[in-house]
Structure formats: C-alpha cells, structure tokens
Design an enzyme around this catalytic site. Structure first.
Site, PDB file in Angstrom:
ATOM      1  CE  LYS A  10      30.678  14.331  37.641  1.00  0.00           C
ATOM      2  NZ  LYS A  10      30.483  14.901  38.767  1.00  0.00           N
ATOM      3  CG  ASP A 137      28.630  17.166  35.058  1.00  0.00           C
ATOM      4  OD1 ASP A 137      29.195  18.168  35.080  1.00  0.00           O
ATOM      5  OD2 ASP A 137      28.043  16.364  35.979  1.00  0.00           O
TER       6      ASP A 137
HETATM    7  P1  ATP Z   1      26.085  13.931  37.060  1.00  0.00           P
HETATM    8  O1  ATP Z   1      27.286  13.512  37.750  1.00  0.00           O
HETATM    9  O2  ATP Z   1      26.428  14.304  35.549  1.00  0.00           O
HETATM   10  O3  ATP Z   1      25.377  15.006  37.611  1.00  0.00           O
HETATM   11  P2  ATP Z   1      24.367  11.784  37.796  1.00  0.00           P
HETATM   12  O4  ATP Z   1      25.308  10.754  38.013  1.00  0.00           O
HETATM   13  O5  ATP Z   1      23.891  12.702  38.873  1.00  0.00           O
HETATM   14  O6  ATP Z   1      25.109  12.698  36.706  1.00  0.00           O
HETATM   15  P3  ATP Z   1      23.237  10.086  35.876  1.00  0.00           P
HETATM   16  O7  ATP Z   1      23.620   8.800  36.498  1.00  0.00           O
HETATM   17  O8  ATP Z   1      23.797  10.342  34.956  1.00  0.00           O
HETATM   18  O9  ATP Z   1      22.990  11.242  36.966  1.00  0.00           O
HETATM   19  O10 ATP Z   1      21.455  10.086  35.640  1.00  0.00           O
HETATM   20  C1  ATP Z   1      20.599  10.823  35.824  1.00  0.00           C
HETATM   21  C2  ATP Z   1      19.186  10.644  35.247  1.00  0.00           C
HETATM   22  O11 ATP Z   1      19.358  10.677  34.046  1.00  0.00           O
HETATM   23  C3  ATP Z   1      18.628   9.025  35.670  1.00  0.00           C
HETATM   24  O12 ATP Z   1      17.719   9.231  36.390  1.00  0.00           O
HETATM   25  C4  ATP Z   1      18.147   8.607  34.391  1.00  0.00           C
HETATM   26  O13 ATP Z   1      16.717   8.698  34.228  1.00  0.00           O
HETATM   27  C5  ATP Z   1      18.559   9.654  33.188  1.00  0.00           C
HETATM   28  N1  ATP Z   1      19.550   8.882  31.927  1.00  0.00           N
HETATM   29  C6  ATP Z   1      19.198   9.391  30.792  1.00  0.00           C
HETATM   30  N2  ATP Z   1      20.203   8.672  30.135  1.00  0.00           N
HETATM   31  C7  ATP Z   1      20.883   8.063  31.154  1.00  0.00           C
HETATM   32  C8  ATP Z   1      21.953   7.163  30.974  1.00  0.00           C
HETATM   33  N3  ATP Z   1      22.601   6.588  29.685  1.00  0.00           N
HETATM   34  N4  ATP Z   1      22.479   6.552  31.951  1.00  0.00           N
HETATM   35  C9  ATP Z   1      22.140   7.019  32.990  1.00  0.00           C
HETATM   36  N5  ATP Z   1      21.067   7.994  33.263  1.00  0.00           N
HETATM   37  C10 ATP Z   1      20.460   8.221  32.275  1.00  0.00           C
END
Ligand code: ATP
Length: 295
Positions: A10, A137
């Site tokens: 997203k 989210d």
């Molecule tokens: P959002 O946009 O919802 O705030 P994000 O993009 O900032 O998410 P993610 O990539 O979802 O962050 O991941 C953040 C942390 O979650 C990572 O550092 C990772 O260690 C942990 N994590 C746990 N499960 C997953 C997964 N399936 N994919 C990615 N990261 C994961």
C-alpha cells in the site's frame, strides 16, 4: 489444493495526525491505496503451521512466531477455534520497514488465504476485526483498493478510484522505525502547511484528476523523516525532476513514491530513476489488497 497468493503493498496518498485518541494512540486521517507491487505466498494443507521466508536485497525478516504471517494464522485459529495446519511460503518483494505495509499485507493475505484453505466462511468485516488485533494497517490490507482510513487506521471508508494511476516507488535508504519518527514529530510539532488536504485529495482520486491530487497530497511525518534521512529528501526531488506530478513519502517511510499523468510518463521516469535507484519499481493502483489463485 495449493493457493498462490499476492499480498499487495500500500501507499499513503495522504497521512495526517488530527488528534490523540482516549487510549493514547494517534488519531489519523489517511487516504490509503493498494498497488500492484506484491509479496508472493503459497499455502497448502499440512499437519502443523510452518513458514519459510525468502527475502531479496539482504533485508531481515524473521521466519519465527514473530512473523506477521504466523501471528495472523494464530489469531485466526484462536478466533475460530480451528486447529488446522498449513505449510506457508513467503517471498518478499515489498521493501521492509518502508511504510508500504509489507508485513501488514502478508498478515492480510494469510487471513484471506487460510479462511479459504480451512473453509472458515468468514466475511471481510470479520477478517478486518481479527486483522486489527495484529496491526493498525492490517484491516486496510484485508479490504484493499482505495480507502479513507481514520482512527488508528481501522475506521475505513472505501472510495471508488476514478481511473487507474501509475506510480514509481522505492526505498532510498534503510528502513525507519515508526516509533522514532513519531517521537521526532512530537518534539517538532506539525506545521499547518505540511498537512494534506484530505477532502480535496479524495475528490481528485474519485475524479481521476492527477493534477489536483498532486496539489493535495501530504504526509505530516515527511518533514521529520526527510531530516532524519537526507536520502529521502534527495529521492523525492529526483522523482519530481523525473517528471512526476507529485512525489511523497509513504507511511512513516522510508519508501517514497511518485504519481504520473499517464503510463508513458511513468515508464520514462522509471527508466531514468533506476539508474540511480536500482530498487525503483513501476506499479499501478490496484482494486484489492489480496489476490488468491487456486492451483
Ligand atoms: P507499515 O507500512 O504497515 O507501517 P512497514 O513497511 O513500516 O509497515 P514492515 O515491512 O511491515 O514495516 O516490517 C516492519 C518489521 O516487522 C520488520 O522489521 C520485520 O522484522 C517485522 N516483520 C514481521 N513479519 C514481517 C513480514 N511478514 N514482512 C515484513 N516484516 C515483517
């Protein structure tokens, strides 16, 4: 039966913090959009629950119970009393800790996929409710498409996008911690000129008017993130210079995106940007957050 699943990323067209909720969380007002960039998952019936993870580009994603895929599977088991198992594989293509909802979208895909595999018959609203116990989210990723998201992100109103839009997105530097970004925001405060115009952006999206959309975009977390990581600042300027109508950071960063008047302009910019930013991807807006194919 094996399921092949796309768990779509997203972006935030907008992100505003409009207050504090009684429980202390931020009261948000955002326009969130599913895009075609996705992680790939497979699921097949098995005795217990197992997960194997493959990442690209050296990002670390745990394959243990802390992974949002297994947390979603456990939440679904306990909400429904199911004891079913599944062998799940996850190939990451969505940048990690990027504000592109990678983990949330994997959790949403797990809920939709296991609902099918275990024949639970839950509807989207029920999956959204279970999703919220995993992350703010996740309900949006369960629903997908384009939505206004308020509260912590769980109060969703779906919006019909006027026409498909073309984007580039990439993470110009290592990930940012959402917590650190919010802490910095509290120290600095929000200037009114950094707030998005959510009403105008929503109208522009409904009409498919990219010029108006670009004028109304905004993310109140962007100024602090641009200071914390000058690479974000440089990347946004580079996307603008490559011909984007508008360019912003998504979520709490560190990924950035640009939106274009048409596919041709987007492709040209993509080809130019990937010389400096090899992780740059071209994508289109998507009408759903999860796609399931039964093979
Ligand atoms: P959002 O946009 O919802 O705030 P994000 O993009 O900032 O998410 P993610 O990539 O979802 O962050 O991941 C953040 C942390 O979650 C990572 O550092 C990772 O260690 C942990 N994590 C746990 N499960 C997953 C997964 N399936 N994919 C990615 N990261 C994961």
């Amino acid at each position: 039966m094996t399921l092949n699943i796309q768990a779509r990323a997203k972006i935030n067209w907008t992100l505003d913090v409009v207050g504090t909720l009684p429980n202390g969380y931020h009261d948000l007002d955002m326009l969130m959009q599913s895009v075609t960039l996705c992680d790939q998952m497979t699921m097949r019936p098995a005795q217990g629950l197992t997960l194997s993870v493959r990442t690209a580009g050296g990002a670390f994603v745990p394959a243990d119970e802390s992974n949002l895929v297994l947390r979603a599977a456990r939440a679904l088991q306990s909400a429904t009393g199911t004891t079913g198992g599944a062998a799940i594989t996850l190939r990451k293509f969505i940048p990690v800790a990027a504000g592109m909802g990678g983990g949330s979208s994997d959790a949403a895909a797990t809920l939709h996929g296991l609902n099918r595999l275990w024949e639970l018959g839950l509807d989207t609203a029920e999956l959204e409710r279970i999703g919220l116990t995993i992350g703010a989210d996740v309900p949006f990723c369960v629903r997908g498409g384009l939505a206004r998201a308020q509260g912590v992100g769980e109060r969703l109103t779906s919006i019909a996008l006027g026409k498909p839009l073309y984007l580039v997105a990439f993470q110009p530097c290592r990930g940012l911690s959402t917590k650190e970004v919010f802490t910095a925001l509290h120290e600095q405060g929000i200037r009114d000129e950094d707030r998005p115009d959510n009403e105008a952006a929503q109208r522009a999206l409904e009409r498919g008017n990219v010029r108006l959309l670009a004028k109304s975009l905004g993310n109140v977390l962007e100024p602090v993130s641009r200071q914390m990581r000058p690479e974000i600042d440089r990347a946004i300027r580079a996307i603008e210079a490559a011909g984007a109508e508008g360019a912003r950071m998504t979520g709490s960063g560190s990924a950035v995106f640009g939106v274009f008047r048409h596919a041709g302009l987007c492709r040209k910019a993509y080809q130019a940007l990937r010389e400096t930013y090899p992780s740059c991807r071209m994508m289109r807006t998507a009408e759903s957050g999860v796609v399931i194919e039964e093979v």
